[in-house]
Design an enzyme around this catalytic site. Sequence first.
Site, PDB file in Angstrom:
ATOM      1  N   GLU A 137       0.830  -1.210   0.000  1.00  0.00           N
ATOM      2  CA  GLU A 137       0.000   0.000   0.000  1.00  0.00           C
ATOM      3  C   GLU A 137       0.864   1.259   0.000  1.00  0.00           C
ATOM      4  OE1 GLU A 137      -2.961  -0.272  -0.731  1.00  0.00           O
ATOM      5  OE2 GLU A 137      -3.153  -2.423  -0.367  1.00  0.00           O
ATOM      6  N   HIS A 140       1.886   2.011  -3.449  1.00  0.00           N
ATOM      7  CA  HIS A 140       0.898   2.792  -4.201  1.00  0.00           C
ATOM      8  C   HIS A 140       1.102   4.290  -3.953  1.00  0.00           C
ATOM      9  CE1 HIS A 140      -1.634  -0.129  -6.115  1.00  0.00           C
ATOM     10  NE2 HIS A 140      -1.941  -0.753  -4.989  1.00  0.00           N
TER      11      HIS A 140
END
Length: 289
Positions: A137, A140
Amino acid sequence: MIESLKITLLLGFLTGILVVFGGIIGSIFKFGILGAFIGLIISIIMNFISYFYSDKLALRANHAQIVTEDEAPRLHRIVGELAQNAGIKKPRVAIVHTNDPNAFATGRNQDNAVVAATTGIMQTLDDRELRGVLAHELGHIKNHDILIGSIAATMAGIITMVANIGHYAIFFSDDDGIGELVASILLIIFAPIAAAIIRMAISRSCEFKADRSGAEISHDPLALASALEKIERGVEEHPIEDVNPSNAHLYIINPFGSTAQRLSELFSTHPNTNERIKRLIKMSEDGNY
């Protein structure tokens, strides 16, 4: 650079769909070119809202709650360590209360970023595997994917809504033009599909990049590979509820399970999990991280 251009063109196509759809609806109701103009205005407004409020929209849509270090020490500790490894600002941390084992990141930039994890994933994974997921994450965030995903979710949602409006608009139209009627029906059918395909294409490329970035941040690609295997099994047992499908691509694994994914890879919001695991194992074997 090429990837950024591709994403820009895809989002431009989403805007184009709204303009064309607005034009046809305007034609049905005798608005003329005003319908296309309204479609353009809507697309501009939605882009503005999704840019400046993407984190709030995503958190609200997915029932995520921002938590403090006292409320979630385990998550904050891992996210803080990984953010330091990644060389980025530590994002805010949120929790989604669901048995679905999953996680996502949102926000328009590092200053507004949020990493959210479900209670299900914290119960399913050990610390090493959770590090792998949270590193993904953060990947990202580092790759600037979170803004793109949020805008895609917002635009896909509005296109689907407009298509539904068009569905009812046909029946209230007094226009005898068969051509316009056929065009409207085609848009009602294909506009949501086009939005979904675009959203999924963006998601697939971003997921592979985030897998690699996450492995580099955690220095442990096998941790993410193990986590993905557990998450996919867990999602099948506990698919998420009360979440709009237009937000599915935000999650590390499709939160609705892989049954629909097996029906057609074309309409899958995520790349094949086995392929992702194979790439991570190869990274580990090559020591290329």
